[in-house]
Structure formats: structure tokens, C-alpha cells
Enzyme design. Structure first.
Site, mmCIF file in Angstrom:
data_model
loop_
_atom_site.group_PDB
_atom_site.id
_atom_site.type_symbol
_atom_site.label_atom_id
_atom_site.label_comp_id
_atom_site.label_asym_id
_atom_site.label_seq_id
_atom_site.Cartn_x
_atom_site.Cartn_y
_atom_site.Cartn_z
ATOM 1 N N ASP A 1 0.728 -1.210 -0.066
ATOM 2 C CA ASP A 1 -0.041 0.036 -0.076
ATOM 3 C C ASP A 1 0.928 1.349 0.060
ATOM 4 O O ASP A 1 0.491 2.290 0.469
ATOM 5 C CB ASP A 1 -1.034 -0.006 1.118
ATOM 6 C CG ASP A 1 -1.790 -1.269 1.225
ATOM 7 O OD1 ASP A 1 -2.122 -1.701 0.113
ATOM 8 O OD2 ASP A 1 -2.055 -1.641 2.470
ATOM 9 N N LYS B 1 1.665 2.320 -5.313
ATOM 10 C CA LYS B 1 2.297 1.566 -6.478
ATOM 11 C C LYS B 1 1.379 2.026 -7.439
ATOM 12 O O LYS B 1 1.620 2.454 -8.853
ATOM 13 C CB LYS B 1 2.466 0.191 -6.269
ATOM 14 C CG LYS B 1 3.392 -0.213 -5.300
ATOM 15 C CD LYS B 1 3.503 -1.769 -4.940
ATOM 16 C CE LYS B 1 2.215 -2.349 -4.507
ATOM 17 N NZ LYS B 1 1.998 -1.985 -3.007
ATOM 18 N N GLY C 1 -4.629 -4.216 -3.858
ATOM 19 C CA GLY C 1 -5.497 -3.283 -4.215
ATOM 20 C C GLY C 1 -4.980 -2.066 -4.320
ATOM 21 O O GLY C 1 -4.238 -1.233 -3.745
ATOM 22 N N HIS C 2 -4.709 -1.735 -5.747
ATOM 23 C CA HIS C 2 -4.049 -0.448 -6.275
ATOM 24 C C HIS C 2 -4.980 0.556 -6.650
ATOM 25 O O HIS C 2 -5.697 0.328 -7.576
ATOM 26 C CB HIS C 2 -3.080 -0.733 -7.496
ATOM 27 C CG HIS C 2 -2.246 -1.864 -7.033
ATOM 28 N ND1 HIS C 2 -1.053 -2.369 -7.995
ATOM 29 C CD2 HIS C 2 -1.908 -2.676 -5.661
ATOM 30 C CE1 HIS C 2 -0.226 -3.236 -7.312
ATOM 31 N NE2 HIS C 2 -0.663 -3.424 -6.066
ATOM 32 N N GLN D 1 1.746 -6.008 -3.131
ATOM 33 C CA GLN D 1 2.366 -6.041 -1.814
ATOM 34 C C GLN D 1 3.525 -5.350 -1.611
ATOM 35 O O GLN D 1 3.930 -4.457 -2.421
ATOM 36 C CB GLN D 1 2.624 -7.703 -1.584
ATOM 37 C CG GLN D 1 1.156 -8.532 -1.251
ATOM 38 C CD GLN D 1 0.604 -8.929 -2.686
ATOM 39 O OE1 GLN D 1 1.418 -9.573 -3.474
ATOM 40 N NE2 GLN D 1 -0.507 -8.635 -3.064
ATOM 41 N N LYS E 1 2.939 10.097 -0.152
ATOM 42 C CA LYS E 1 1.988 10.256 1.090
ATOM 43 C C LYS E 1 2.896 11.120 2.075
ATOM 44 O O LYS E 1 2.752 11.523 3.331
ATOM 45 C CB LYS E 1 1.708 9.241 1.900
ATOM 46 C CG LYS E 1 0.790 8.247 0.931
ATOM 47 C CD LYS E 1 0.133 7.127 1.707
ATOM 48 C CE LYS E 1 -1.478 7.849 1.822
ATOM 49 N NZ LYS E 1 -2.351 6.828 2.238
HETATM 50 P P1 GDP Z 1 -0.843 0.340 -3.462
HETATM 51 O O1 GDP Z 1 -1.497 -1.142 -2.944
HETATM 52 O O2 GDP Z 1 0.773 0.480 -3.218
HETATM 53 O O3 GDP Z 1 -1.078 0.789 -4.828
HETATM 54 O O4 GDP Z 1 -1.390 1.444 -2.553
HETATM 55 P P2 GDP Z 1 -3.225 1.703 -2.239
HETATM 56 O O5 GDP Z 1 -3.936 2.244 -3.262
HETATM 57 O O6 GDP Z 1 -3.302 0.224 -1.600
HETATM 58 O O7 GDP Z 1 -2.875 2.754 -1.070
HETATM 59 C C1 GDP Z 1 -2.466 4.015 -1.458
HETATM 60 C C2 GDP Z 1 -3.245 5.005 -1.173
HETATM 61 O O8 GDP Z 1 -2.844 6.467 -0.719
HETATM 62 C C3 GDP Z 1 -4.473 5.152 -2.219
HETATM 63 O O9 GDP Z 1 -5.579 5.404 -1.525
HETATM 64 C C4 GDP Z 1 -4.002 6.374 -2.718
HETATM 65 O O10 GDP Z 1 -4.860 7.233 -3.464
HETATM 66 C C5 GDP Z 1 -3.165 7.231 -1.708
HETATM 67 N N1 GDP Z 1 -2.044 8.001 -2.040
HETATM 68 C C6 GDP Z 1 -0.996 7.661 -3.051
HETATM 69 N N2 GDP Z 1 0.150 8.634 -3.004
HETATM 70 C C7 GDP Z 1 -0.559 9.659 -2.124
HETATM 71 C C8 GDP Z 1 -0.138 10.962 -1.895
HETATM 72 O O11 GDP Z 1 1.194 11.238 -2.257
HETATM 73 N N3 GDP Z 1 -0.733 11.670 -0.814
HETATM 74 C C9 GDP Z 1 -1.953 11.157 -0.415
HETATM 75 N N4 GDP Z 1 -2.381 11.872 0.550
HETATM 76 N N5 GDP Z 1 -2.313 10.096 -0.718
HETATM 77 C C10 GDP Z 1 -1.656 9.171 -1.441
HETATM 78 P P1 IMO Z 2 -0.975 -4.321 -2.177
HETATM 79 O O1 IMO Z 2 -0.581 -4.756 -3.698
HETATM 80 C C1 IMO Z 2 -1.144 -4.640 1.979
HETATM 81 C C2 IMO Z 2 -1.107 -8.674 3.599
HETATM 82 C C3 IMO Z 2 -2.388 -9.148 4.293
HETATM 83 C C4 IMO Z 2 -1.641 -10.209 5.268
HETATM 84 C C5 IMO Z 2 -0.560 -10.709 4.560
HETATM 85 C C6 IMO Z 2 -1.042 -12.134 3.711
HETATM 86 O O2 IMO Z 2 -2.162 -3.496 -2.380
HETATM 87 O O3 IMO Z 2 0.038 -3.316 -1.615
HETATM 88 P P2 IMO Z 2 -2.730 -12.878 1.875
HETATM 89 O O4 IMO Z 2 -3.777 -12.280 1.406
HETATM 90 O O5 IMO Z 2 -1.481 -12.529 0.726
HETATM 91 O O6 IMO Z 2 -2.497 -14.318 2.169
HETATM 92 O O7 IMO Z 2 -2.249 -11.849 3.293
HETATM 93 O O8 IMO Z 2 -0.430 -9.871 3.521
HETATM 94 N N1 IMO Z 2 -1.331 -8.110 2.273
HETATM 95 C C7 IMO Z 2 -1.300 -6.820 2.072
HETATM 96 N N2 IMO Z 2 -1.088 -5.742 2.654
HETATM 97 N N3 IMO Z 2 -1.119 -4.578 0.720
HETATM 98 C C8 IMO Z 2 -1.422 -5.628 -0.154
HETATM 99 O O9 IMO Z 2 -1.425 -5.524 -1.481
HETATM 100 C C9 IMO Z 2 -1.407 -6.928 0.536
HETATM 101 N N4 IMO Z 2 -1.644 -8.166 -0.122
HETATM 102 C C10 IMO Z 2 -1.570 -8.940 1.030
HETATM 103 O O10 IMO Z 2 -2.912 -8.248 4.858
HETATM 104 O O11 IMO Z 2 -1.204 -9.490 6.359
HETATM 105 MG MG MG Z 3 -2.937 -1.610 -1.819
#
Ligand code: GDP
Ligand code: IMO
Ligand code: MG
Length: 422
Positions: free
Chosen positions: A12, A15, A39-40, A222, A329
């Protein structure tokens, strides 16, 4: 060459947003591991889109997108994702390709994931329950079903055989019986639909693109601390999330890897169970969660929040050979002062800068460097010079500690809220 973008923390890191931005410079975006546990998040015309299996290059109209062999695919999730995205991206199916060697997540894998987690009780991993662990277990156990199998006449027979094995395992776990028809009907509908996707011999497909001078970016899911070998085992996912995963997850030779973009938040989060030395279980942690909207993009669970962990980051930079660092962030820290970052741990009273064997050990505590916060909004800054001095000092310290230059600074959710340095 294939450039790589991957998370350096526990996932998270942002990416999705960064791949969506960088995709303008690439011809192909390829996912190499993970599955619907990812979840991207992207913002497209101010609309929030969360991608789970589909690469984050789909919204750059010229980009081809590949789901590589290292990914595990749940046909139901993929089908729903396609339906969600099609209105925003009408030519999606022309630009989406799937490796015939990617493994499938079956309904019974999801049931096994849930049964395994509940059997673990208080030791549970905190899995996303998407069937990731059981699907990769069948892959390495040489029982799995692959995308290419759905095109063969023997698919249903292979499916039934594996389902019977899984049902036996589920009986051992106990639990309430499952109405399989309710799970299987959407599965087979989605499999039927998958047959019409562009299923390719992806290693050759990529090789041809590379030979024709196309630029390829591998998109990680991840984060490095969730890597099956180098993460905080057993609280990890079931794939190699580090740069090595690109070679096996796409069929790319190591000599073809170019730049490695490593992404970190300006602080740290983790979702699910497992050790997190810099976690803040106090009001500062709660304030970070509120300011950063730290709730999981896949499960909605609150993310645990804490200070930046430079020990873990240095380890992740080393493992993947990161050449460019991206910090996201940063705007979330606008109102926090002082800021802290772990620069070492004490393990049973002895100071170290290395990751210990077992981060779960209770006798580990972080050693912190302390910084002044900038206490001013940075989200409207569009170049490095505009950033406050305290912000620059924080960045310079991180670069020095990690011996890696920062290439991009993200200061908001929007595609263009990104300061490009190099
Ligand atoms: P990913 O799994 O690495 O793609 O990240 P996620 O989408 O799960 O979580 C990142 C969250 O941070 C999302 O809600 C993005 O919209 C948000 N985000 C990304 N870059 C920034 C930033 O520079 N500032 C803020 N405030 N939010 C950001
Ligand atoms: P993105 O790509 C954050 C965590 C789960 C759990 C562990 C194992 O959005 O960054 P799994 O479902 O793979 O068996 O879970 O890994 N986890 C993540 N945490 N971002 C993710 O993906 C994750 N994918 C799995 O919360 O702790
Ligand atoms: Mg994510």
C-alpha cells in the site's frame, strides 16, 4: 530492458498511482506476482478506481497490460474488475493479455484460506482471504490449474479432481458445510468469459516486445516485507515480492532488468497481523491513520500506522537493488512534529542496523532519529525548490541512510501530484 516498480514496506505504498503516472513512458505494464490480495488505487478524472489483478497501466491508452505467469488469478474477481473498468476504458480487452501459465484461484482455495486462518486462532496471518496461500501451495505442490488449462477439454475433470482433494482437507479443518453451487456458478461463468481474453505464451510475447525496442515496466504487488523468503515470516504473503520475482514471474532474464523503482511512504503502515517495530498504538498513530485515510483498498480494514523504519527500508533496497527511490504520502505528515525514523534496533540490548532473523521477538526495540516537522501544506508544491527546508532535510537524511537517490516525491492522490526529480 525491463524496469521494475515495487513496494519497499508492507504494501500500500502507492504503487498504483505511480505506475499510472509512469506508464506514459512505457509500452507494456506487466504484473509479476500476487493476485486479488492487491488493491492498487488510481484516480482517473477524479474518480477512484481500485485494481486488484489488472495492471495499473490500463488508463494510459497506448499501454499494453500483461498479467504474468507469477500472478494467481481468481476468474470471478477478474471478471468483476473488467466490468467495472470497461466504461472508463472501452478498449481494455484489446490491451489486456494474460499468461497461459498463470495459476487459477478456485472457490475451494478461498474456503481453504478461511479455514486455515480460523484454525490458527490468535496466530492468524490476517490474510485478505482471497485464496492466495492455498493457490500458491497448489502451484508449488504441483497440483494447480493454469489459465492454459481452461482451453483444454480436460479442464472440468482436472477441476473436479482438485476440488475433491480440497474438500478432504476442508473436512479435516471442520467448520460448516459449504453450498458449492453458489460458489461454482459464478466461477464457471467467469472461466467461460476468460476463454475470450488474449491468452498468450507470455515469455515469448514479452521477448518479442523487448526485441522490438518496446519499454516494459514490471508492477509489483504487496511489499518487500511481505516477501515469502525475506519478509516478516510467517506474517507474509506467498510470493516473491522483491525484484527477483520479476525473473520467475515473467520469464525475464536477470541481465534484462534495468532500473528498479522502490516505493515507500514517508511513514509506515501495515495491514493484518505480524511484527511492526515502529508501530504507534497511540493518538499519533490514530492521527496518521486519519490524515492518510489508512484503510485497506481490498478489505477496508484499518491499517496500523507508525514511523518510517529505515532498517527495514535499507534491507528492502539491498534485496532488490533499488536504483530510484519514490516517497509517497508526504502531505500526510504536514501537521506532525517532531517526526521520527528508526535508524537501528536493539535486539536483546545489542544495537544493530540489520534485520534480525525473527522480528516477532519481543526484545526488539527501535532506535530513532528525530526531525523537525515542516508544519505547512506541501500538496500544492510542484517542484523540489518549493518544498520547506525541514522537508528537504528529512529527504536528504533518508537518501543518505539508504544511499539511494529520490527520483519522485508524491504529495497528493492525483496523478500529477508528483514532484519529478530525475
Ligand atoms: P498500492 O497498493 O501500493 O497501490 O497502494 P493503495 O492504493 O493500497 O494505498 C495507497 C493510498 O494512498 C491510496 O488511497 C492512494 O490514493 C493514496 N495515495 C497515494 N499517493 C498519495 C500521496 O502522495 N498523498 C496522499 N495523501 N495519498 C496518496
Ligand atoms: P498491495 O498490492 C497490504 C497482507 C495481508 C496479510 C498478508 C497475507 O495493495 O500493496 P494474503 O492475502 O496474501 O494471504 O495476506 O499480507 N497483504 C497486503 N497488505 N497490501 C497488499 O497488497 C497486501 N496483500 C496482502 O493483509 O497480512
Ligand atoms: Mg494496496
Amino acid at each position: 530492458m525491463v524496469d521494475v516498480l515495487l513496494g519497499l514496506q508492507w504494501g500500500d505504498e502507492g504503487k498504483g498511482k505511480i505506475v499510472d503516472f509512469l506508464a506514459e513512458q512505457y509500452d507494456v505494464i506487466a504484473r509479476f506476482q500476487g493476485g486479488p490480495n492487491a488493491g492498487h488505487t488510481l484516480y482517473i478524472n477524479n474518480e477512484k478506481v481500485v485494481l486488484h489483478t489488472i495492471p495499473s497501466g490500463v488508463f494510459q491508452g497506448h499501454c499494453l497490460n500483461l498479467i504474468g505467469n507469477g500472478v494467481v488469478i481468481d476468474p470471478v474477481t477478474l471478471s468483476k474488475e473488467i466490468d467495472k473498468i470497461l466504461p472508463l476504458c472501452p478498449d481494455l480487452l484489446k490491451r489486456l493479455f494474460v499468461s497461459q501459465k498463470a495459476h487459477l484461484i478456485l472457490p475451494t482455495h478461498r474456503a481453504l484460506d478461511a479455514a486455515s486462518e480460523s484454525a490458527k486462532g490468535t496466530d492468524k496471518i490476517g490474510s485478505t482471504l482471497k485464496g492466495i496461500g492455498p493457490a500458491y501451495m497448489d502451484k508449488t505442490g504441483r497440483n494447480g490449474l493454469r489459465v492454459g488449462d481452461i482451453l483444454t477439454p480436460g479442464f472440468k475433470e482436472k477441476y473436479d479432481k482438485l476440488k475433491q482433494k480440497h474438500k478432504q482437507l476442508l473436512r479435516q479443518y471442520g467448520g460448516t458445510p459449504i453450498e458449492w453451487e453458489e460458489w461454482e456458478q459464478p466461477f464457471f461463468e467467469a472461466v467461460e468469459r476468460m476463454r475470450f481474453l488474449q491468452i498468450v505464451n507470455a515469455e515469448y510475447w514479452l521477448d518479442n516486445h523487448l526485441k522490438n525496442g518496446k519499454r516494459v515496466l514490471a508492477e509489483g504487488a504487496q511489499g518487500s516485507m511481505l516477501d515469502i523468503d525475506f519478509g516478516t515470516y510467517p506474517f507474509v504473503t506467498s510470493s516473491n515480492t522483491i525484484a527477483a520475482g520479476v525473473c520467475s514471474g515473467l520469464g525475464i532474464a536477470p541481465s534484462r532488468i534495468g532500473d528498479v523503482y522502490g516505493i515507500t511512504k514517508a511513514y509506515c503502515t501495515r495491514v493484518g497481523s505480524g511484527p511492526f517495530p515502529t508501530e504507534l498504538e497511540d493518538e499519533t498513530g490514530a492521527a496518521l491513520r486519519a490524515a492518510g485515510h489508512e484503510f485497506g483498498a481490498t478489505t477496508g480494514r484499518p491499517r496500523r500506522c507508525g514511523w518510517l523504519d529505515l532498517v527495514a527500508l535499507r534491507y528492502a533496497v539491498m534485496l532488490s537493488g533499488v536504483t530510484k527511490l519514490i516517497i509517497t504520502k508526504t502531505d500526510v505528515l504536514d501537521n506532525f512534529t517532531p517526526l521520527k525514523a528508526a535508524t537501528g534496533y536493539t535486539v536483546h540490548g545489542v544495537a544493530t542496523k540489520e534485520m534480525p532473523f525473527d522480528l516477532c521477538d519481543e526484545h526488539i526495540s527501535p532506535l530513532y532519529a528525530i526531525f523537525d516537522g515542516w508544519k505547512t501544506p506541501v500538496s500544492s508544491c510542484s517542484n523540489y525548490d518549493e518544498l520547506p527546508q525541514a522537508f528537504k532535510e528529512y529527504c536528504t537524511f533518508i537518501e543518505g541512510y539508504l544511499e539511494t537517490k529520490i527520483s519522485h516525491i508524491s504529495n497528493g492522490t492525483g496523478r500529477n501530484q508528483l514532484i519529478v526529480i530525475s
